[in-house]
Motif scaffolding. Sequence first.
Motif, PDB file in Angstrom:
ATOM      1  N   ALA A  84     -33.506   2.435   3.895  1.00 28.43           N
ATOM      2  CA  ALA A  84     -32.275   2.127   4.617  1.00 28.43           C
ATOM      3  C   ALA A  84     -32.103   0.617   4.779  1.00 28.43           C
ATOM      4  O   ALA A  84     -31.000   0.079   4.602  1.00 28.43           O
ATOM      5  N   CYS A  85     -33.186  -0.084   5.113  1.00 26.78           N
ATOM      6  CA  CYS A  85     -33.121  -1.542   5.253  1.00 26.78           C
ATOM      7  C   CYS A  85     -32.752  -2.201   3.928  1.00 26.78           C
ATOM      8  O   CYS A  85     -31.894  -3.092   3.874  1.00 26.78           O
ATOM      9  N   LEU A  86     -33.393  -1.753   2.863  1.00 28.40           N
ATOM     10  CA  LEU A  86     -33.133  -2.351   1.556  1.00 28.40           C
ATOM     11  C   LEU A  86     -31.713  -2.079   1.074  1.00 28.40           C
ATOM     12  O   LEU A  86     -31.097  -2.930   0.435  1.00 28.40           O
ATOM     13  N   VAL A  87     -31.195  -0.884   1.374  1.00 28.71           N
ATOM     14  CA  VAL A  87     -29.828  -0.561   0.971  1.00 28.71           C
ATOM     15  C   VAL A  87     -28.843  -1.544   1.599  1.00 28.71           C
ATOM     16  O   VAL A  87     -27.981  -2.114   0.913  1.00 28.71           O
ATOM     17  N   LEU A  88     -28.956  -1.739   2.891  1.00 27.69           N
ATOM     18  CA  LEU A  88     -28.008  -2.603   3.575  1.00 27.69           C
ATOM     19  C   LEU A  88     -28.136  -4.052   3.098  1.00 27.69           C
ATOM     20  O   LEU A  88     -27.134  -4.727   2.847  1.00 27.69           O
ATOM     21  N   LEU A  89     -29.372  -4.525   2.937  1.00 29.99           N
ATOM     22  CA  LEU A  89     -29.566  -5.900   2.486  1.00 29.99           C
ATOM     23  C   LEU A  89     -29.096  -6.080   1.039  1.00 29.99           C
ATOM     24  O   LEU A  89     -28.564  -7.139   0.687  1.00 29.99           O
ATOM     25  N   THR A  90     -29.280  -5.061   0.213  1.00 30.04           N
ATOM     26  CA  THR A  90     -28.792  -5.120  -1.167  1.00 30.04           C
ATOM     27  C   THR A  90     -27.265  -5.190  -1.185  1.00 30.04           C
ATOM     28  O   THR A  90     -26.670  -5.953  -1.957  1.00 30.04           O
ATOM     29  N   TYR A  91     -26.640  -4.411  -0.319  1.00 30.28           N
ATOM     30  CA  TYR A  91     -25.174  -4.445  -0.239  1.00 30.28           C
ATOM     31  C   TYR A  91     -24.709  -5.826   0.218  1.00 30.28           C
ATOM     32  O   TYR A  91     -23.750  -6.375  -0.341  1.00 30.28           O
ATOM     33  N   VAL A  92     -25.360  -6.391   1.217  1.00 31.66           N
ATOM     34  CA  VAL A  92     -25.001  -7.730   1.706  1.00 31.66           C
ATOM     35  C   VAL A  92     -25.099  -8.746   0.572  1.00 31.66           C
ATOM     36  O   VAL A  92     -24.229  -9.614   0.406  1.00 31.66           O
ATOM     37  N   GLU A  93     -26.164  -8.629  -0.227  1.00 32.67           N
ATOM     38  CA  GLU A  93     -26.424  -9.589  -1.296  1.00 32.67           C
ATOM     39  C   GLU A  93     -25.456  -9.429  -2.465  1.00 32.67           C
ATOM     40  O   GLU A  93     -24.968 -10.417  -3.023  1.00 32.67           O
ATOM     41  N   GLU A  94     -25.150  -8.193  -2.833  1.00 30.52           N
ATOM     42  CA  GLU A  94     -24.355  -7.933  -4.034  1.00 30.52           C
ATOM     43  C   GLU A  94     -22.856  -7.817  -3.750  1.00 30.52           C
ATOM     44  O   GLU A  94     -22.048  -7.955  -4.670  1.00 30.52           O
ATOM     45  N   HIS A  95     -22.488  -7.535  -2.505  1.00 26.99           N
ATOM     46  CA  HIS A  95     -21.076  -7.383  -2.152  1.00 26.99           C
ATOM     47  C   HIS A  95     -20.757  -8.196  -0.895  1.00 26.99           C
ATOM     48  O   HIS A  95     -20.358  -7.638   0.131  1.00 26.99           O
ATOM     49  N   PRO A  96     -20.941  -9.524  -0.958  1.00 31.98           N
ATOM     50  CA  PRO A  96     -20.763 -10.350   0.244  1.00 31.98           C
ATOM     51  C   PRO A  96     -19.359 -10.281   0.837  1.00 31.98           C
ATOM     52  O   PRO A  96     -19.200 -10.227   2.053  1.00 31.98           O
TER      53      PRO A  96
END
Length: 205
Positions: A84-96
Amino acid sequence: MTGKERREQLLDVGRSLFAERGYDGTAVEEIALRAGVSKPVVYEHFGGKEGLYAVVVDREVEQLLGMFSTALSGSSPRILIEQACLVLLTYVEEHPDGFRILVRESPVGTERSGGFATIMSDVASQVEHILSREFKARGFETKLAALYSQALVGMVAMAGQWWQDHRRPKREEMAAHLVNLAWNGLRGLEPKPTLTSPTVIPHTR
């Protein structure tokens, strides 16, 4: 451009402007100007700014929830929290831009009013089911799982907003620190916690 290509162009322009200036700070005139079209073209495709905003937000919601649905497949509670943590951080990084739009308060009256809060509530509901099982196995009050799930998801969401601006530490390290706080805190939960030194807060008038 074909009608479909023009629509996608307007969505890209709208996403960029909404992320940069918010809903209220974005005007149809500027959307049209950046896209190199006249205002009526924007109205033709979306009926106005609100319609364009709704489609942009819906797409981001589907993207983020789709990422959660795909990733949350771990075999243990800790792995699920890590995912769950990685999903949200990945979204932040890839879809700012998408993240900036979702964390802003959506205008009242739009279909996605409070969009990010709604998404995080959906995620918290999934986490609540996980925590309920763990609480029951440990003899804790299961009705409190909702409180803890909201706290966990809120922690990751707020940290994600901070991380978007700083981008340090790296994504995996950031996730590891969040999981460290969440998991080790959960592991040491007391069944009936109390404040060690209750302080009386004076009432304000």
